[in-house]
Write a protein that holds these residues in place. Structure first.
Motif, PDB file in Angstrom:
ATOM      1  N   ASP A   3      38.157  34.636  41.680  1.00  0.00           N
ATOM      2  CA  ASP A   3      39.600  35.261  41.625  1.00  0.00           C
ATOM      3  C   ASP A   3      39.736  35.893  43.147  1.00  0.00           C
ATOM      4  O   ASP A   3      40.892  35.784  43.667  1.00  0.00           O
ATOM      5  CB  ASP A   3      39.348  36.749  40.685  1.00  0.00           C
ATOM      6  N   LEU A   4      38.652  36.592  43.742  1.00  0.00           N
ATOM      7  CA  LEU A   4      38.937  36.797  45.001  1.00  0.00           C
ATOM      8  C   LEU A   4      39.294  35.903  46.068  1.00  0.00           C
ATOM      9  O   LEU A   4      40.150  35.727  46.965  1.00  0.00           O
ATOM     10  CB  LEU A   4      37.612  37.594  45.732  1.00  0.00           C
ATOM     11  N   LEU A   5      38.609  34.568  46.011  1.00  0.00           N
ATOM     12  CA  LEU A   5      38.897  33.553  46.689  1.00  0.00           C
ATOM     13  C   LEU A   5      40.302  32.888  46.494  1.00  0.00           C
ATOM     14  O   LEU A   5      41.187  32.633  47.541  1.00  0.00           O
ATOM     15  CB  LEU A   5      38.043  32.195  46.520  1.00  0.00           C
ATOM     16  N   ALA A   6      40.893  32.943  45.135  1.00  0.00           N
ATOM     17  CA  ALA A   6      42.190  32.555  44.790  1.00  0.00           C
ATOM     18  C   ALA A   6      43.223  33.496  45.535  1.00  0.00           C
ATOM     19  O   ALA A   6      44.325  33.046  46.008  1.00  0.00           O
ATOM     20  CB  ALA A   6      42.477  32.497  43.218  1.00  0.00           C
ATOM     21  N   ALA A   7      42.832  34.789  45.491  1.00  0.00           N
ATOM     22  CA  ALA A   7      43.772  35.851  46.144  1.00  0.00           C
ATOM     23  C   ALA A   7      43.862  35.385  47.861  1.00  0.00           C
ATOM     24  O   ALA A   7      45.067  35.773  48.271  1.00  0.00           O
ATOM     25  CB  ALA A   7      43.165  37.134  46.064  1.00  0.00           C
ATOM     26  N   ASP A   8      43.103  34.937  48.372  1.00  0.00           N
ATOM     27  CA  ASP A   8      43.309  34.393  49.673  1.00  0.00           C
ATOM     28  C   ASP A   8      43.482  33.038  49.987  1.00  0.00           C
ATOM     29  O   ASP A   8      43.375  32.267  50.956  1.00  0.00           O
ATOM     30  CB  ASP A   8      41.843  34.600  50.569  1.00  0.00           C
ATOM     31  N   GLN A   9      44.168  32.248  48.857  1.00  0.00           N
ATOM     32  CA  GLN A   9      44.511  30.737  48.856  1.00  0.00           C
ATOM     33  C   GLN A   9      43.262  29.908  48.921  1.00  0.00           C
ATOM     34  O   GLN A   9      43.502  29.013  49.809  1.00  0.00           O
ATOM     35  CB  GLN A   9      45.661  30.544  49.890  1.00  0.00           C
ATOM     36  N   LEU A  10      42.052  30.277  48.450  1.00  0.00           N
ATOM     37  CA  LEU A  10      41.088  29.499  48.490  1.00  0.00           C
ATOM     38  C   LEU A  10      40.751  29.129  47.307  1.00  0.00           C
ATOM     39  O   LEU A  10      40.002  29.745  46.503  1.00  0.00           O
ATOM     40  CB  LEU A  10      39.931  29.898  49.258  1.00  0.00           C
ATOM     41  N   PRO A  11      41.198  28.049  46.362  1.00  0.00           N
ATOM     42  CA  PRO A  11      40.949  27.841  45.273  1.00  0.00           C
ATOM     43  C   PRO A  11      39.383  27.186  45.083  1.00  0.00           C
ATOM     44  O   PRO A  11      38.899  26.697  45.636  1.00  0.00           O
ATOM     45  CB  PRO A  11      41.713  26.456  44.984  1.00  0.00           C
ATOM     46  N   ALA A  12      38.702  27.847  43.959  1.00  0.00           N
ATOM     47  CA  ALA A  12      37.524  27.551  43.467  1.00  0.00           C
ATOM     48  C   ALA A  12      37.373  27.087  42.108  1.00  0.00           C
ATOM     49  O   ALA A  12      38.052  27.770  41.305  1.00  0.00           O
ATOM     50  CB  ALA A  12      36.263  28.568  44.020  1.00  0.00           C
ATOM     51  N   ARG A  72      36.131  32.348  57.047  1.00  0.00           N
ATOM     52  CA  ARG A  72      37.031  32.808  55.843  1.00  0.00           C
ATOM     53  C   ARG A  72      36.745  33.175  54.624  1.00  0.00           C
ATOM     54  O   ARG A  72      37.194  34.236  54.070  1.00  0.00           O
ATOM     55  CB  ARG A  72      38.136  31.662  55.965  1.00  0.00           C
ATOM     56  N   VAL A  73      35.702  32.484  54.048  1.00  0.00           N
ATOM     57  CA  VAL A  73      35.297  32.555  52.737  1.00  0.00           C
ATOM     58  C   VAL A  73      34.647  33.882  52.806  1.00  0.00           C
ATOM     59  O   VAL A  73      34.673  34.816  51.791  1.00  0.00           O
ATOM     60  CB  VAL A  73      34.462  31.440  52.282  1.00  0.00           C
ATOM     61  N   GLY A  74      33.683  34.203  53.754  1.00  0.00           N
ATOM     62  CA  GLY A  74      32.989  35.438  53.838  1.00  0.00           C
ATOM     63  C   GLY A  74      33.900  36.692  53.763  1.00  0.00           C
ATOM     64  O   GLY A  74      33.496  37.722  53.104  1.00  0.00           O
ATOM     65  N   LYS A  75      34.799  36.490  54.454  1.00  0.00           N
ATOM     66  CA  LYS A  75      35.903  37.697  54.788  1.00  0.00           C
ATOM     67  C   LYS A  75      36.612  37.980  53.612  1.00  0.00           C
ATOM     68  O   LYS A  75      36.851  39.067  53.004  1.00  0.00           O
ATOM     69  CB  LYS A  75      36.718  37.363  55.962  1.00  0.00           C
ATOM     70  N   ALA A  76      36.917  36.744  52.800  1.00  0.00           N
ATOM     71  CA  ALA A  76      37.625  36.964  51.559  1.00  0.00           C
ATOM     72  C   ALA A  76      36.805  37.720  50.559  1.00  0.00           C
ATOM     73  O   ALA A  76      37.208  38.277  49.484  1.00  0.00           O
ATOM     74  CB  ALA A  76      38.072  35.381  50.979  1.00  0.00           C
ATOM     75  N   LEU A  77      35.304  37.465  50.502  1.00  0.00           N
ATOM     76  CA  LEU A  77      34.473  38.136  49.668  1.00  0.00           C
ATOM     77  C   LEU A  77      33.737  39.354  50.108  1.00  0.00           C
ATOM     78  O   LEU A  77      32.833  39.888  49.209  1.00  0.00           O
ATOM     79  CB  LEU A  77      33.372  37.138  49.277  1.00  0.00           C
TER      80      LEU A  77
END
Length: 225
Positions: free
Chosen positions: A59-68, A111-116
């Protein structure tokens, strides 16, 4: 360090073309290596998974336009369970792994780290598991603990200098700028988890442990934030 609710690990040993998150409530211990003593293959790390944390990561990744996507089958690779067996030998804290899209480079991991990053405020521990130097073909299996190859030391020292200076431009371009970068990392995957940890933790950077083994394998441990 307070006891975490659960642990999220980015390991150098789970490379994928996209972002994936383990969602197995009871992941197996995967001995994803060969040529070592039999006793090592008998080690088990029976930590539970955390589907709740896995979904929160997605969910947090999706909020930053990072689909997982969730992976319900993936076991824990040795990049996760080996360090955790030393940190939390009772294996009584749930563990989730996040995959490493290694061909994208350092900027994505940052970017992934910052999103989480906010997971830290929610009581979760975020770990990037790799190595500050990693060229198995250059290791000296007879080297004593005080033997360090100059090219490995120079790369490690350059990385530490740029990390402590918070020099994004140099760190993201390490393959061109750092001394002997390709010799220390013939491929990116063992350095990229560092960028995830840095993105998640922010500044300052703390050196918790520093050292080499086998002449050229960096064993440093860093803490961010």
């Amino acid at each position: 360090m307070p006891r975490p609710r659960a642990i999220l690990v980015v390991s150098a040993h789970w490379e994928t073309p996209d972002l994936r998150v383990t969602a197995n409530p009871q992941p197996q211990t995967w001995h994803d290596f060969y040529g070592f003593p039999t006793a090592l293959y008998e080690v088990q790390y029976p930590a539970a998974g955390s589907p709740e944390l896995a979904q929160r990561v997605v969910d947090l990744l999706a909020a930053d336009q990072l689909p997982a996507t969730l992976d319900p089958e993936r076991p824990l690779d040795h990049g996760a369970w080996v360090p955790l067996s030393l940190m939390y030998p009772a294996a009584d804290i749930p563990v989730v792994q996040l995959s490493l899209p290694s061909r994208v480079g350092p900027r994505l991991q940052d970017r992934v780290g910052k999103a989480l990053r906010q997971l830290r405020e929610e009581g979760f521990l975020l770990i990037g598991s790799g190595s500050i130097t990693h060229n198995l073909g250059e290791l000296d299996w007879r080297a004593g603990p005080d033997v360090v190859e100059p090219w490995a030391q120079a790369f490690r020292d350059w990385m530490v200098e740029k990390l402590q200076a918070n020099d994004d431009e140099a760190l993201f371009d390490y393959r061109r700028r750092a001394p002997s970068a390709a010799r220390n990392h013939p491929s990116d995957e063992h350095l990229l988890p560092l960028y995830f940890a840095r993105g998640a933790g922010g500044v300052p950077m703390h050196i918790e442990h520093a050292g080499f083994t086998l002449g050229a394998l960096g064993m440093d441990i860093y803490r961010f934030g």
